[in-house]
Write a protein that holds these residues in place. Structure first.
Motif, PDB file in Angstrom:
ATOM      1  N   ILE A  59       0.843  -1.187   0.000  1.00 42.57           N
ATOM      2  CA  ILE A  59       0.000   0.000   0.000  1.00 42.57           C
ATOM      3  C   ILE A  59       0.883   1.242   0.000  1.00 42.57           C
ATOM      4  N   ASP A  60       0.651   2.124  -0.959  1.00 41.74           N
ATOM      5  CA  ASP A  60       1.332   3.410  -0.979  1.00 41.74           C
ATOM      6  C   ASP A  60       0.706   4.310   0.084  1.00 41.74           C
ATOM      7  N   ARG A  61      -0.635   4.347   0.095  1.00 43.20           N
ATOM      8  CA  ARG A  61      -1.378   5.059   1.136  1.00 43.20           C
ATOM      9  C   ARG A  61      -2.845   4.729   0.996  1.00 43.20           C
ATOM     10  N   PHE A  62      -3.567   4.837   2.090  1.00 45.65           N
ATOM     11  CA  PHE A  62      -5.018   4.748   2.025  1.00 45.65           C
ATOM     12  C   PHE A  62      -5.529   6.051   1.435  1.00 45.65           C
ATOM     13  N   LEU A  63      -6.648   5.976   0.734  1.00 43.82           N
ATOM     14  CA  LEU A  63      -7.267   7.183   0.212  1.00 43.82           C
ATOM     15  C   LEU A  63      -8.003   7.893   1.343  1.00 43.82           C
ATOM     16  N   CYS A  64      -8.342   9.146   1.131  1.00 40.31           N
ATOM     17  CA  CYS A  64      -8.998   9.935   2.160  1.00 40.31           C
ATOM     18  C   CYS A  64     -10.390  10.360   1.704  1.00 40.31           C
ATOM     19  N   ILE A  65     -11.139  10.914   2.621  1.00 37.28           N
ATOM     20  CA  ILE A  65     -12.438  11.513   2.307  1.00 37.28           C
ATOM     21  C   ILE A  65     -12.372  12.961   2.795  1.00 37.28           C
ATOM     22  N   LEU A  66     -12.498  13.873   1.855  1.00 35.09           N
ATOM     23  CA  LEU A  66     -12.411  15.306   2.141  1.00 35.09           C
ATOM     24  C   LEU A  66     -13.583  16.044   1.515  1.00 35.09           C
ATOM     25  N   LYS A  67     -13.821  17.260   1.980  1.00 38.35           N
ATOM     26  CA  LYS A  67     -14.681  18.189   1.254  1.00 38.35           C
ATOM     27  C   LYS A  67     -13.777  18.809   0.196  1.00 38.35           C
ATOM     28  N   VAL A  68     -13.958  18.411  -1.053  1.00 38.43           N
ATOM     29  CA  VAL A  68     -13.054  18.841  -2.120  1.00 38.43           C
ATOM     30  C   VAL A  68     -13.383  20.276  -2.533  1.00 38.43           C
ATOM     31  N   THR A  69     -12.349  21.120  -2.491  1.00 37.11           N
ATOM     32  CA  THR A  69     -12.508  22.528  -2.856  1.00 37.11           C
ATOM     33  C   THR A  69     -11.646  22.914  -4.052  1.00 37.11           C
ATOM     34  N   GLY A  70     -10.688  22.053  -4.409  1.00 36.67           N
ATOM     35  CA  GLY A  70      -9.767  22.370  -5.487  1.00 36.67           C
ATOM     36  C   GLY A  70      -8.605  23.237  -5.029  1.00 36.67           C
ATOM     37  N   GLU A  71      -8.494  23.450  -3.730  1.00 37.24           N
ATOM     38  CA  GLU A  71      -7.469  24.348  -3.196  1.00 37.24           C
ATOM     39  C   GLU A  71      -6.315  23.631  -2.507  1.00 37.24           C
ATOM     40  N   ARG A  72      -6.394  22.293  -2.401  1.00 39.01           N
ATOM     41  CA  ARG A  72      -5.374  21.556  -1.665  1.00 39.01           C
ATOM     42  C   ARG A  72      -4.742  20.488  -2.544  1.00 39.01           C
ATOM     43  N   ASP A  73      -3.420  20.337  -2.436  1.00 42.19           N
ATOM     44  CA  ASP A  73      -2.725  19.308  -3.207  1.00 42.19           C
ATOM     45  C   ASP A  73      -3.124  17.902  -2.790  1.00 42.19           C
ATOM     46  N   ASP A  74      -3.412  17.686  -1.505  1.00 41.99           N
ATOM     47  CA  ASP A  74      -3.731  16.339  -1.037  1.00 41.99           C
ATOM     48  C   ASP A  74      -5.133  15.877  -1.444  1.00 41.99           C
ATOM     49  N   GLU A  75      -5.909  16.722  -2.109  1.00 41.01           N
ATOM     50  CA  GLU A  75      -7.216  16.290  -2.636  1.00 41.01           C
ATOM     51  C   GLU A  75      -7.045  15.232  -3.720  1.00 41.01           C
ATOM     52  N   TYR A  76      -5.848  15.113  -4.258  1.00 46.06           N
ATOM     53  CA  TYR A  76      -5.526  14.080  -5.236  1.00 46.06           C
ATOM     54  C   TYR A  76      -5.806  12.691  -4.662  1.00 46.06           C
ATOM     55  N   TYR A  77      -5.721  12.565  -3.334  1.00 47.66           N
ATOM     56  CA  TYR A  77      -5.937  11.270  -2.672  1.00 47.66           C
ATOM     57  C   TYR A  77      -7.368  11.075  -2.190  1.00 47.66           C
ATOM     58  N   ASP A  78      -8.270  11.991  -2.510  1.00 44.66           N
ATOM     59  CA  ASP A  78      -9.670  11.860  -2.113  1.00 44.66           C
ATOM     60  C   ASP A  78     -10.337  10.747  -2.930  1.00 44.66           C
ATOM     61  N   ILE A  79     -11.125   9.911  -2.267  1.00 42.18           N
ATOM     62  CA  ILE A  79     -11.790   8.799  -2.952  1.00 42.18           C
ATOM     63  C   ILE A  79     -12.635   9.286  -4.127  1.00 42.18           C
ATOM     64  N   GLY A  80     -13.393  10.347  -3.934  1.00 45.29           N
ATOM     65  CA  GLY A  80     -14.235  10.865  -5.012  1.00 45.29           C
ATOM     66  C   GLY A  80     -13.430  11.327  -6.212  1.00 45.29           C
ATOM     67  N   VAL A  81     -12.286  11.970  -5.964  1.00 46.18           N
ATOM     68  CA  VAL A  81     -11.411  12.422  -7.050  1.00 46.18           C
ATOM     69  C   VAL A  81     -10.857  11.212  -7.808  1.00 46.18           C
ATOM     70  N   VAL A  82     -10.403  10.202  -7.076  1.00 46.32           N
ATOM     71  CA  VAL A  82      -9.859   8.991  -7.703  1.00 46.32           C
ATOM     72  C   VAL A  82     -10.942   8.271  -8.505  1.00 46.32           C
ATOM     73  N   ARG A  83     -12.152   8.176  -7.949  1.00 44.90           N
ATOM     74  CA  ARG A  83     -13.278   7.542  -8.681  1.00 44.90           C
ATOM     75  C   ARG A  83     -13.494   8.242 -10.013  1.00 44.90           C
ATOM     76  N   THR A  84     -13.474   9.556 -10.007  1.00 40.16           N
ATOM     77  CA  THR A  84     -13.683  10.320 -11.233  1.00 40.16           C
ATOM     78  C   THR A  84     -12.564  10.058 -12.235  1.00 40.16           C
ATOM     79  N   GLN A  85     -11.329   9.991 -11.770  1.00 38.37           N
ATOM     80  CA  GLN A  85     -10.197   9.740 -12.664  1.00 38.37           C
ATOM     81  C   GLN A  85     -10.263   8.347 -13.285  1.00 38.37           C
ATOM     82  N   LEU A  86     -10.670   7.358 -12.502  1.00 37.54           N
ATOM     83  CA  LEU A  86     -10.744   5.988 -13.018  1.00 37.54           C
ATOM     84  C   LEU A  86     -11.971   5.786 -13.896  1.00 37.54           C
ATOM     85  N   ASP A  87     -13.014   6.543 -13.632  1.00 38.49           N
ATOM     86  CA  ASP A  87     -14.240   6.594 -14.425  1.00 38.49           C
ATOM     87  C   ASP A  87     -14.711   5.211 -14.850  1.00 38.49           C
ATOM     88  N   GLU A  88     -14.816   4.970 -16.139  1.00 39.83           N
ATOM     89  CA  GLU A  88     -15.405   3.724 -16.651  1.00 39.83           C
ATOM     90  C   GLU A  88     -14.497   2.508 -16.487  1.00 39.83           C
TER      91      GLU A  88
END
Length: 157
Positions: A59-88
């Motif tokens: 494991i590199d790291r567990f993903l996190c759950i954040l209120k995503v604002t687009g203002e933080r670098d660590d939002e890259y590890y948010d589950i919702g952001v990762v879900r969107t990137q992996l998409d279909e």
């Protein structure tokens, strides 16, 4: 459970944020996972290895759950952001409303640990999603454990 210093991502999610995410994803997170994420949001575990399918994963790291604002670098590890990137690539049916695979940890080399809701929406199994073998609407997964708690007990150094 021990985590590398400074790896936990703050603010930690509360019950309100978790409930909001469950509604958005149309799933119920396992209670053991909710308790875990409220303490160790996005952390990198000291015991980070497990075996699955005759392979040792780290494991590199567990993903996190954040209120995503687009203002933080660590939002890259948010589950919702990762879900969107992996998409279909993590969807079996493009017409499905809700979540079948929920990524919860990043593995070295681009794979993810996921909660798999396909066979049981109340008690998801834990699986590895293989990024190299998966394609759109054809995710390839390997079951690791029958529960999140069992998965945590598998981790070794």
């Amino acid at each position: 459970m021990e985590f590398k210093d400074g790896s936990i991502i703050y603010p930690l999610p509360d019950d309100t944020l978790l409930s909001e995410k469950e509604g958005k994803w149309r799933i119920n997170l396992p209670e053991t996972y909710k308790e875990f994420i409220k303490k160790y949001n996005g952390g990198t575990p000291i015991k980070d290895s497990f075996k699955c399918n005759s392979h040792v994963y780290a494991i590199d790291r567990f993903l996190c759950i954040l209120k995503v604002t687009g203002e933080r670098d660590d939002e890259y590890y948010d589950i919702g952001v990762v879900r969107t990137q992996l998409d279909e690539r993590i969807v079996f049916d493009e017409n499905l409303v809700g979540t079948e695979l929920l990524p919860i940890a990043v593995l070295f080399a681009g794979d993810f640990v996921c909660l798999d809701y396909r066979n049981n929406v109340e008690e998801p199994v834990v699986c590895v999603w293989n990024h190299e073998e998966s394609s759109d609407l054809n995710p390839i997964t390997y079951i690791v454990s029958n529960s999140f708690e069992e998965f945590l007990n598998m981790l070794t150094e």
